[in-house]
Design an enzyme around this catalytic site. Structure first.
Site, short mmCIF file in Angstrom:
data_model
loop_
_atom_site.label_atom_id
_atom_site.label_comp_id
_atom_site.label_asym_id
_atom_site.label_seq_id
_atom_site.Cartn_x
_atom_site.Cartn_y
_atom_site.Cartn_z
N GLY A 174 0.81 -1.21 0.00
CA GLY A 174 0.00 0.00 0.00
C GLY A 174 0.84 1.26 0.00
O GLY A 174 0.35 2.34 -0.34
N ASP A 175 2.10 1.16 0.39
CA ASP A 175 3.07 2.25 0.29
C ASP A 175 3.92 2.13 -0.97
O ASP A 175 4.13 3.11 -1.69
CB ASP A 175 4.01 2.24 1.50
CG ASP A 175 3.34 2.70 2.78
OD1 ASP A 175 2.75 3.79 2.77
OD2 ASP A 175 3.43 1.99 3.79
#
Length: 392
Positions: A174-175
């Protein structure tokens, strides 16, 4: 041979994982990345692990792994002098990247519009949970976000793991995926600047990026109103395409193309399955997935993983489930410079981080520099203009 981004100056106002990973990609490609930190430093400096002989704990593995090849400058963002120093740096930079929540830079007097007036060629990259109002005002714009939040909201957790048990993906995808997309956007804006002479505002929302990553969720729902859930280690549209038990562990096998299935069936000692109408096509095999699994595991479960891989991998995509120790032992990763040793301040021994997968033919292997100490390059970068940095 020069690195592709030699001469490009990147002002890095990011912290934690997503922003630093994006700027590390640019640094690895040759950009001069100036990491601007508050006197307290990027909070990830205090996150481990730390070597056993490191009593200083200047930074741990988390920070080291995504901040190599950068320089560190300290300014006090709460002082007029600190803000003025950032403006001076931005005026001479090609790129600025930040991952504050929307509006934070504006309130500090560092809005894109004001920096762009000072430096029309500036490419400004923003990485936030839910994007920036300049590109679409989300109702979630003021929410903070972390990897686990956007994995959940973007649909990734819903299609990972067993049915109806949402499961987080191990690495911080997600990063990392939004960060990679922002690097692509920044490079596109730099290319566009060569034509127009002007920079652009580039925005990636972490939530948007994970929806893009989970693209099949969108089209499956559009085509037949499906609400996909986890398929364990199988694929909903391809078969065989998953994880299979061996005598001493597990192996991945992917043979969705019919010629691959025929090669697999022959190796299994079941060549007739290549032409059996129940199994002959991928769409047919998806319907009888459990029978396909039984046939494959009847063979794989009697053999060690290494023998399965040796028997299949020349014709059928196949590989072991590697542990960290297996990864370190694989000669491929040494040959490809994917295990990079760096100096670790406070320790007598170097540490290893994952290398840069983007390679260029004919390029010399570049030496990696360790992540910088907090403010290590303040005097070098700002010189006599360095403002006081007392954390008030």
């Amino acid at each position: 041979m020069n690195a592709p981004l030699d001469g490009v100056v990147v002002l890095d106002l990011t912290r934690a994982l997503s922003g630093p990973y994006c700027t590390m990609l640019l640094a690895d490609l040759g950009a001069d990345v100036i990491k601007v930190e508050s006197p307290a430093g990027d909070s990830s400096r205090r996150t481990g692990p730390f070597p056993q002989d490191d009593a200083e704990h200047l930074y741990g593995g988390y920070f080291q792994s995504v901040n190599r090849n950068k320089r560190s400058v300290v300014v006090d963002f709460r002082s007029p002098e600190g803000i003025a120093a950032v403006r001076r740096l931005a005026a001479g930079a090609d790129v600025l990247i930040e991952n504050f929540r929307a509006g934070v830079m504006d309130r500090m007097g560092l809005s894109y519009e004001s920096l762009q007036r000072d430096n029309p060629r500036l490419v400004y990259g923003a990485l936030r949970g839910f994007g920036d109002p300049r590109t679409g005002a989300s109702p979630h714009v003021d929410r903070p976000a972390f990897d686990v939040v956007v994995q959940a909201m973007g649909g990734l957790m819903g299609i990972t793991g067993p049915p109806h048990l949402p499961t987080k993906v191990g690495p911080g995808i997600g990063d990392l995926f939004p960060a990679s997309l922002l690097a692509v956007g920044v490079l596109a804006a730099l290319t566009d600047r060569e034509r127009t002479g002007r920079g652009r505002f580039v925005d990636v929302a972490m939530y948007d990026a994970i929806v893009s990553l989970c693209e099949r969720v969108v089209y499956q729902h559009s085509y037949n109103q499906a609400v996909p859930t986890g398929d364990g280690n199988d694929h909903p549209l391809l078969c065989p395409f998953g994880l299979y038990r061996t005598a001493d562990g597990w192996v991945t096998i992917a043979a969705p193309r019919d010629h691959q299935w025929q090669a697999l069936a022959k190796t299994l000692g079941r060549p007739g399955l290549g032409d059996d109408p129940r199994f002959a096509t991928n769409n047919a095999r998806v319907v009888v997935r459990d029978q396909v699994r039984a046939v494959i595991e009847d063979w794989t479960s009697a053999l060690p993983t290494a023998e399965v891989v040796d028997a299949l991998s020349a014709q059928v995509p196949c590989g072991p489930v590697n542990s960290a120790a297996d990864i370190y032992a694989d000669p491929h990763l040494r040959i490809r410079d994917m295990l990079v040793e760096l100096e670790q301040p406070g320790s007598a021994d170097p540490v290893t981080v994952a290398g840069q997968p983007i390679k260029f033919a004919g390029a010399e292997t570049r030496a990696y520099r360790r992540a910088p100490l907090l403010g290590e390059h303040t005097a070098e970068v700002l010189g006599a203009d360095a403002p006081p940095t007392t954390d008030r």
